[in-house]
Design an enzyme around this catalytic site. Structure first.
Site, PDB file in Angstrom:
ATOM      1  N   HIS A 278       1.606 -77.686 -27.262  1.00 30.30           N
ATOM      2  CA  HIS A 278       1.118 -76.349 -27.622  1.00 30.30           C
ATOM      3  C   HIS A 278       1.114 -76.177 -29.137  1.00 30.30           C
ATOM      4  O   HIS A 278       0.108 -75.719 -29.719  1.00 30.30           O
ATOM      5  CB  HIS A 278       2.005 -75.287 -26.968  1.00 30.30           C
ATOM      6  N   GLU A 279       2.218 -76.554 -29.788  1.00 24.94           N
ATOM      7  CA  GLU A 279       2.297 -76.437 -31.251  1.00 24.94           C
ATOM      8  C   GLU A 279       1.276 -77.350 -31.930  1.00 24.94           C
ATOM      9  O   GLU A 279       0.699 -76.999 -32.966  1.00 24.94           O
ATOM     10  CB  GLU A 279       3.710 -76.762 -31.732  1.00 24.94           C
ATOM     11  N   HIS A 282      -2.134 -75.793 -32.216  1.00 22.07           N
ATOM     12  CA  HIS A 282      -2.345 -74.946 -33.402  1.00 22.07           C
ATOM     13  C   HIS A 282      -2.790 -75.794 -34.592  1.00 22.07           C
ATOM     14  O   HIS A 282      -3.669 -75.392 -35.365  1.00 22.07           O
ATOM     15  CB  HIS A 282      -1.048 -74.215 -33.764  1.00 22.07           C
ATOM     16  N   GLU A 358      -2.983 -68.364 -29.432  1.00 20.36           N
ATOM     17  CA  GLU A 358      -1.915 -68.865 -28.558  1.00 20.36           C
ATOM     18  C   GLU A 358      -2.479 -69.307 -27.212  1.00 20.36           C
ATOM     19  O   GLU A 358      -2.042 -70.318 -26.650  1.00 20.36           O
ATOM     20  CB  GLU A 358      -0.853 -67.780 -28.350  1.00 20.36           C
TER      21      GLU A 358
END
Length: 421
Positions: A278-279, A282, A358
């Site tokens: 997930h990070e 970004h 997100e």
């Protein structure tokens, strides 16, 4: 007139706080949609009755504090101006030094100390609340240490920003906002660059991830995502909180992949890999740069509006607020009041874009790992650890949520039809 304004401000704040109290505690809140009851997104399926009760109580109190704390800060700034305290602080500073820079630094210290003391009870209550509900594990001395560090870090940055700002206002009372905006660009990038290696270590200890097997898996995932990374860091947060977190921070060679030790202790490797993916989403989708561009644009609009509003207020009500000229340092509480109001008013828009990013990062993580089960269980554990409200009311979502509510996140990663924003 000043007395009348002061009483009116206090009454207005009281009415607002009462209205927010009834909205948050007695409006009924947001229940779980019938179609989602009994699914993996339903908190009743992964939280026990006691946890559900605590989550509801804790969320409501925190939401009420959020909606009251910021307007209370506005009230403080307004009263500081109205009773002439800002003007008095400027006079005291001038009596202690004839040098403009030194005088302004003294004024900033006195104002910062005053606001810190006035806002301290609310900050302490928030800390006590998190201790009561088992979120914080931090001792009072450790919390105070962080508070003192916060004070001096913020004071140092405030001195730099305010001295430059009022120098620009003195040089150009009409275009200072434009010159100030131009300077915020390199300054913001500089802060982002030093934050992981200078500021963050003031609060916690960072060290290379001890679990080398897990680090290898994370770096392998980063390689799949074409992310240049050599190390993963962990930070000792267990002595301060039971909450879970992981993040990628910084820019350029100062960027870091960071895991809280609470996350390492309570999530499985698969769940951690999903969080890391997930990070990485970004990073791959360049959200940090889009975020920076958005911040720079919003700062331009905000400074322009602040300039217009300050000029109008001082011209019309300067005598009541004890402000003679816009370039007087005593006008700073007015500047802080206006910028805080504008920031609060714009938060639904910035939060909307943040939630979108997100959601994109969640989608990317599913594509990279292909592990929906780990995603669901990771979100469930994050919800339990922070006693998060999975389906907040509309105002709470607009003003508080930079991430989609957990109900939406779990629902989406479980490959069901997306919920309307």
């Amino acid at each position: 007139m000043a007395k009348k304004w002061g009483i009116s401000a206090l009454l207005l704040f009281g009415v607002y706080a009462l209205a927010m109290y009834f909205y948050i505690f007695h409006s009924g809140g947001s229940s779980i949609p019938a179609a989602l009851k009994g699914t993996v997104a339903d908190p009743a399926m992964f939280m026990n009755e006691h946890e559900l009760l605590l989550s509801g109580e804790y969320s409501k109190i925190r939401n009420f504090l959020f909606f009251v704390a910021t307007p209370f800060e506005w009230l403080v700034y307004f009263l500081i101006l109205l009773v002439g305290l800002s003007f008095m602080l400027e006079k005291w500073s001038a009596a202690l030094s004839k040098w403009t820079i030194v005088k302004n630094v003294i004024y900033l210290f006195l104002l910062s100390l005053l606001t810190y003391i006035v806002l301290f009870p609310m900050d302490y209550y928030s800390f006590s609340l998190s201790k009561k509900y088992g979120i914080s594990t931090q001792s009072f001395s450790s919390w105070m240490r962080d508070g003192v560090i916060d004070f001096w870090v913020n004071f140092g940055m405030t001195v730099i920003v305010v001295l430059v700002l009022y120098w620009l206002i003195k040089k150009s009372t009409k275009r200072w906002w434009l010159y100030a905006w131009l300077l915020t660009i390199p300054f913001s990038i500089f802060i982002m660059f030093i934050q992981p290696v200078v500021i963050a270590p003031l609060y916690n200890d960072f060290y290379p991830l001890k679990n080398k097997e897990l680090e290898t898996k994370i770096l392998s995932l980063a390689e799949q995502a074409n992310i240049p990374a050599e190390h993963v860091f962990e930070v000792n947060m267990a002595e301060k909180t039971n909450a879970l977190n992981a993040y990628v921070t910084g820019v350029g060679r100062n960027s870091r992949i960071v895991l809280w030790d609470t996350t390492l202790n309570r999530l499985s490797d698969k769940e951690i890999l999903f969080i890391m993916a997930h990070e990485m989403g970004h990073y791959v989708e360049k959200h940090i740069y889009f975020g920076m561009a958005g911040y720079i644009f919003m700062t331009l609009i905000g400074l322009w509006l602040t300039s217009r509003i300050m000029t109008w207020i001082i011209a019309r009500y300067g005598k009541v607020l004890k402000i003679k000229k816009i370039n007087d340092i005593s006008s700073l509480p007015l500047f802080l009041l206006i910028t805080s109001v504008l920031l609060f008013a714009s938060s639904p828009l910035s939060n909307y874009f943040s939630r979108y990013q997100e959601s994109r990062a969640d989608h990317y993580a599913i594509e990279l790992t292909g592990d929906k089960e780990a995603a669901v269980t990771a979100f469930q554990k994050l919800t339990k650890s922070g006693l998060s409200e999975v389906n907040p009311s509309l105002l709470v979502k607009w003003f508080r949520y930079t991430h989609p509510p957990m109900l939406e996140r779990i629902y989406k990663v479980a490959d069901q039809t997306s919920i309307e924003e």
